[in-house]
Design a protein around this motif. Structure first.
Motif, short mmCIF file in Angstrom:
data_model
loop_
_atom_site.label_atom_id
_atom_site.label_comp_id
_atom_site.label_asym_id
_atom_site.label_seq_id
_atom_site.Cartn_x
_atom_site.Cartn_y
_atom_site.Cartn_z
N GLN A 391 -3.15 0.05 4.17
CA GLN A 391 -2.10 -0.95 4.08
C GLN A 391 -1.06 -0.58 3.03
OE1 GLN A 391 -1.42 -3.48 5.97
NE2 GLN A 391 0.26 -4.28 4.74
N ARG A 394 1.22 2.08 4.33
CA ARG A 394 2.18 1.50 5.28
C ARG A 394 3.32 0.81 4.54
NH1 ARG A 394 -2.27 -1.25 9.37
NH2 ARG A 394 -2.72 0.63 10.60
N TYR A 397 5.62 3.37 3.06
CA TYR A 397 6.45 3.98 4.09
C TYR A 397 7.58 3.03 4.49
CZ TYR A 397 7.85 6.18 8.47
OH TYR A 397 8.57 6.77 9.47
#
Length: 412
Positions: A391, A394, A397
């Motif tokens: 997580q 992510r 990103y």
């Protein structure tokens, strides 16, 4: 630093085998069952979700922001009252918790008065050091007080780290910045060239202006030692740094940083206490190295932990750290022993959790069998840790994509 040789010898004598003291002390290190892990995981997810939402809702208006802060404070109090990870409510009575709350609020307020442009992450970075200081104050039997020395010293961390980590600043400029700090600490004339350097000089004045005579000399010398240790730690980026030198720099840098906290926590300095807090700083340095393993590995920075991972000896290094904490904090007799158990237990706990988080990544991984042996003592499951890491990647990103979009838009 005079304590390097002694601490190095103690470190090298620590066992590299699994920390059996965990199983031998079930009252102090109880195994955490699946139901309690699940409860802890749900709490972490709930708090994380609420904090992210709160951060986005921070008002610009001063009165509205005060109300927002009061609501946030109340939510945090509720969390501390029911969390079973640090177990603060079990170790600290209402008076001690009130002292922490009072001085932490004072600390944050003074940070904002000094520099209202600091980001929440920078304030947290300063607070991390304050909490180390606060633990030392309590073990020394002193009263917590967010005075000038600890405020200024804690704030030096985000300022100096941001400067040194800024890729847009040349090596020559960074070297000149360090020379300026050295000149201030030696009592020489220093010329700041920009607002950040001016703030740095103000902070150093706040520290040194609090002391006189021999005490001032000792504090200045300790900060000079830390400056030199930090400069040497930059050399750990070089491939040719020997393992023994990496160990010495880790002791020097970590030990000196917490030795300064000790000097600010009490004026009744004792040699044996100074030695212990140098060991304590070294422990915390290694925990940081565990947490930063992935980033250090990518940047080419050499620490005891990245070296251990490269040589497939990370398990041995983690074991040695756990034994070192167990032996050295366990043997220390603080003036006020009330929080010693809390410090010992949570240093062990955070080290194991850091190992599980960093050691489960590719490249420098810990054996699955070893992680499973640690898991009963962790507040959450290995599966939850893996999910949180995914997580986090992510989110990073997504942030990168947002920034990339903003840069492209500005360039149109």
């Amino acid at each position: 630093m005079e304590h390097i040789k002694g601490i190095k010898g103690i470190w090298e004598k620590q066992p590299e085998t699994f920390p059996v003291f965990l199983e031998e002390n079930p009252g102090f290190f109880p195994k955490i069952d699946a139901a309690q892990k699940k409860e802890n995981e749900e709490l972490i997810e709930d708090v994380s979700r609420k904090m992210k939402k709160r951060a986005k809702q921070r008002p610009e208006d001063e009165k509205e922001r005060e109300q927002w802060e009061r609501e946030l404070e109340q939510e945090l109090k509720e969390v501390l009252g029911r969390e079973k990870i640090l177990c603060l409510s079990e170790w600290m009575d209402e008076g001690l918790l009130a002292a922490f709350e009072r001085e932490t609020k004072k600390f944050i307020s003074r940070i904002r008065e000094f520099d209202e442009t600091l980001e929440p992450e920078q304030i947290w970075q300063a607070m991390r050091n304050y909490f180390i200081y606060a633990m030392i104050v309590e073990m020394q039997g002193e009263e917590q007080n967010a005075d000038d020395p600890i405020l200024a010293y804690s704030l030096l961390y985000p300022y100096t780290d941001n400067y040194i980590d800024d890729a847009g600043i040349s090596g020559d400029e960074k070297a000149r910045y360090n020379r300026m700090i050295g000149q201030k600490l030696k009592g020489e004339k220093a010329e700041p060239n920009n607002p950040l350097e001016e703030k740095t000089c103000q902070l150093l004045d706040m520290i040194l202006g609090f002391y006189e005579g021999e005490a001032k000399k000792k504090v200045a010398y300790t900060l000079l030692q830390l400056l030199e240790a930090q400069s040497c730690s930059i050399g750990q980026m070089k491939q040719e740094v020997e393992e023994e030198r990496v160990l010495e720099i880790s002791i020097w840098k970590g030990g000196t940083s917490v030795l300064a906290d000790y000097l600010f926590a009490t004026e009744d300095w004792k040699k044996e206490e100074e030695e212990f807090y140098c060991k304590f700083g070294f422990m915390l340095q290694l925990v940081d190295d565990l947490q930063d393993m992935e980033e250090d590995g990518k940047s080419g920075s050499h620490t005891l932990m990245t070296n251990g991972a490269e040589k497939n000896q990370l398990e041995e290094q983690v074991n040695r750290l756990l034994w070192f904490i167990w032996h050295e904090i366990g043997a220390f007799v603080p003036r006020n022993p009330g929080l010693k158990g809390f410090v010992l237990k949570n240093c062990i706990g955070i080290s194991m959790l850091s190992a599980a988080i960093s050691g489960s990544s590719g490249g420098g991984s810990l054996p699955r069998k070893y992680l499973r042996a640690l898991e009963p003592y962790l507040p959450v499951s290995l599966e939850f840790i893996k999910g949180m890491k995914i997580q986090k990647k992510r989110e990073r990103y997504a942030e990168f994509q947002v920034k990339r979009g903003q840069i492209c838009k500005e360039g149109e």
